[in-house]
Design a protein around this motif. Structure first.
Motif, PDB file in Angstrom:
ATOM      1  N   GLY A 136      38.927  23.765  46.021  1.00 31.07           N
ATOM      2  CA  GLY A 136      40.107  23.932  46.857  1.00 31.07           C
ATOM      3  C   GLY A 136      40.818  25.246  46.589  1.00 31.07           C
ATOM      4  N   LEU A 137      40.890  25.629  45.326  1.00 27.15           N
ATOM      5  CA  LEU A 137      41.512  26.903  44.963  1.00 27.15           C
ATOM      6  C   LEU A 137      40.752  28.084  45.553  1.00 27.15           C
ATOM      7  N   LYS A 138      39.436  28.032  45.485  1.00 23.26           N
ATOM      8  CA  LYS A 138      38.629  29.120  46.035  1.00 23.26           C
ATOM      9  C   LYS A 138      38.890  29.276  47.524  1.00 23.26           C
ATOM     10  N   THR A 139      38.995  28.151  48.223  1.00 23.15           N
ATOM     11  CA  THR A 139      39.305  28.197  49.657  1.00 23.15           C
ATOM     12  C   THR A 139      40.684  28.805  49.892  1.00 23.15           C
ATOM     13  N   ASP A 140      41.649  28.389  49.072  1.00 22.97           N
ATOM     14  CA  ASP A 140      43.010  28.914  49.213  1.00 22.97           C
ATOM     15  C   ASP A 140      43.061  30.412  48.929  1.00 22.97           C
ATOM     16  N   PHE A 141      42.411  30.825  47.853  1.00 26.80           N
ATOM     17  CA  PHE A 141      42.403  32.251  47.513  1.00 26.80           C
ATOM     18  C   PHE A 141      41.790  33.077  48.650  1.00 26.80           C
ATOM     19  N   ALA A 142      40.664  32.581  49.189  1.00 32.55           N
ATOM     20  CA  ALA A 142      39.985  33.297  50.270  1.00 32.55           C
ATOM     21  C   ALA A 142      40.866  33.371  51.516  1.00 32.55           C
ATOM     22  N   ALA A 143      41.576  32.284  51.804  1.00 33.93           N
ATOM     23  CA  ALA A 143      42.440  32.260  52.993  1.00 33.93           C
ATOM     24  C   ALA A 143      43.630  33.201  52.836  1.00 33.93           C
ATOM     25  N   GLU A 144      44.191  33.259  51.617  1.00 33.55           N
ATOM     26  CA  GLU A 144      45.365  34.101  51.395  1.00 33.55           C
ATOM     27  C   GLU A 144      44.996  35.578  51.294  1.00 33.55           C
ATOM     28  N   GLY A 145      43.862  35.860  50.691  1.00 34.25           N
ATOM     29  CA  GLY A 145      43.396  37.239  50.569  1.00 34.25           C
ATOM     30  C   GLY A 145      44.319  38.143  49.780  1.00 34.25           C
TER      31      GLY A 145
END
Length: 543
Positions: free
Chosen positions: A221-230
């Motif tokens: 979930g964190l990886k998805t969040d990091f990628a989305a926030e950029g």
């Protein structure tokens, strides 16, 4: 000195788990046997100061006060009054004849009655007691007594039994001690049986199968969040965000820092502080005691029920290196959060800028040294560290912000193989650029410059050399390729030839750093995309 530092961690673990499980489950004492040499080591002062401050009353240290060291009498080098030294750090102290078992037993009983201070019992002994000529001398410290001295000691002690024979009266006394405490053991097993299976298991291993799954789910979930926030984040900031997600998942995760909490990102809004006499918290202020922090974390891990992590600057890994080494030697899951990992820390200058530390840490067997390139890799490295139940980890993290390189989230933990191809050019490679941490983004910029010149550069991120070395040869060869290689790291070159080969080039540090803004330092020391591109061109020409 490591033993007394470990004992601090064990005693602290007992109190932390007592707060969570209650007296019926966790309520034991921690005993430490220490010698003159142990108390000479600087680590001992860090340890006794910390444990005295925390008022860990269930730690009892038995000091073998024989006043002999390897060189001879301890008076050659030390005249400290150890009892006064310990009292100054808020310890209860006592002195007894170390050859009088009844006096020792009474001192232990008294120490157990002191609940608000750790206890030191100085046991005055004679080293090699009973040996006719060598008793009380350095000759008994590290060498066998020899047949004559053994015979004399037997006569002096009235010991006529054969070697390795345990006399029946002693055996009976030993077994009676076990029988005497049977009721206490049975009471404990009855109380433990009332716990649910997961709680019982986590007394020993705080990361069971379910929590491991929860960790992996949280990291995904964190990886998805990091990628989305950029977002452009320092990896110390990324690490803090990871901890915020992991704290609710792992009840046994206990953090801390050696007086650098705000700088290293080891504290989150979900933490509460462990205080003297109050062990409900999950964050420890170790003070400026890096060595004691490392030794105590080893003790926390060895005790069971806790996964410890602690933070300081990477350059200060030198202050706790012996404890890091023992984490590896003992196969303990201890996470060292080491930030400000290069000249990128800027104006603090060469005293604080690590250049040789990465190479030195990579030389320790059975230790993962991880240097993530962005927020996504940072999350992956935390997952690896927590699921490695018999391996300690160094997380080398940046002070300066780094661009997000892994913009497309994947379920797979790419960092778990130690190195992977971040960018593979179409039509084959002309050169391979290998980098770690903050220098991966420099390699990416260099590849773009080379692409404009018609040179095809592959980018390999290498967050953990140890994991990469553990992969099979086919995988390593597929990542490294067969074309010339350039290594990029803001540290000394030592060790890089393993990956670059004799014909490779290295862009990094050749000496100590300097005091200036990070960007200026990278230019000054020639660690830039332009320098990486130039090194690649030179290799291609030579080829």
């Amino acid at each position: 000195g490591q033993g007394i530092g470990n004992a601090v961690g064990m005693a602290l673990a007992e109190r932390l788990l007592n707060q969570r499980y209650g007296n019926d489950i966790v309520g034991h004492y921690t005993y430490c046997l220490a010698g003159d040499g142990c108390l000479m080591e600087g680590l001992s002062q860090e340890a006794i100061s910390l444990v005295g401050h925390l008022k860990l009353g269930r730690l009892i240290v038995l000091f073998d006060d024989n006043q002999i060291s390897i060189d001879g009498p301890t008076s050659l080098a030390v005249t400290d009054d150890q009892l006064e030294r310990f009292r100054a750090s808020n310890w209860h102290t006592a002195a007894v004849d170390g050859h009088d078992p009844e006096a020792i037993a009474l001192a232990i009983e008294n120490a157990r009655g002191v609940t608000d201070r750790p206890s030191l019992i100085a046991c005055r002994t004679v080293i090699g007691y009973g040996a006719p000529k060598k008793a009380g001398t350095a000759a008994t410290h590290g060498s066998p007594l020899g047949p004559e001295e053994i015979a004399g000691a037997r006569e002096k002690l009235g010991w006529s039994h054969a070697p390795f024979e345990v006399p029946k009266p002693i055996l009976a006394t030993w077994r009676a001690a076990g029988a005497r405490n049977r009721s206490a053991y049975e009471s404990w097993t009855d109380a433990a049986a009332k716990l649910d299976a997961a709680s019982r298991a986590r007394l020993v291993d705080p990361i069971d199968g379910k929590i491991a799954e929860d960790i992996s789910r949280a990291i995904a979930g964190l990886k998805t969040d990091f990628a989305a926030e950029g977002a452009k984040l320092a990896t110390r900031q990324s690490s803090q965000k990871v901890l915020e997600k992991l704290m609710p998942v792992i009840p046994g995760l206990i953090g801390g820092s050696a007086d650098l909490t705000g700088s290293v990102g080891t504290h989150t809004k979900l933490h509460t502080i462990v205080k003297p006499g109050d062990f409900a918290g999950n964050y420890i202020h170790y003070g400026v005691r890096e060595h004691a922090m490392g030794a105590a974390m080893n003790g926390l891990a060895l005790h069971g029920g806790i996964v410890p992590y602690g933070g300081t600057f990477l350059v200060f890994s030198d202050y706790c290196r012996p404890s890091i080494r023992l984490s590896a030697l003992m196969g303990q899951r201890v996470v060292y959060v080491m930030t400000h990992d290069s000249i990128g820390l800027g104006e603090d200058g060469p005293t604080h800028q690590p250049v040789e530390q990465l190479a030195a840490l990579r030389a320790i067997p059975d230790l993962y040294v991880m240097r993530p390139a962005d927020s996504v890799e940072c999350a992956e490295c935390w997952e690896i560290a927590l699921l490695a139940d018999d391996t300690p980890t160094i997380l080398a993290l940046t002070r300066q912000g780094l661009p997000l390189l892994r913009t497309t989230p994947t379920d797979q933990n790419l960092s778990a193989k130690g190195a992977y191809v971040l960018l593979e050019p179409e039509g084959g490679r002309d050169v391979t650029l290998l980098a770690t941490g903050s220098e991966v983004s420099l390699a990416v910029d260099a590849a773009k410059k080379l692409q404009g010149e018609g040179i095809k550069a592959a980018i390999v991120s290498m967050p953990c050399w140890e994991l990469f070395e553990a992969q099979d040869e086919n995988y390593r060869n597929s990542v490294l390729g067969t074309v010339p290689r350039v290594g990029v790291e803001a540290a000394v070159e030592f060790g890089w030839q393993k990956w670059l080969g004799s014909e490779g080039a290295f862009v990094g540090m050749r000496g100590f750093g300097a005091s200036a803004p990070a960007e200026a330092l990278y230019k000054h020391f020639g660690i830039t995309p332009e320098a990486v591109a130039a090194a690649a061109r030179d290799l291609i020409v030579k080829k």
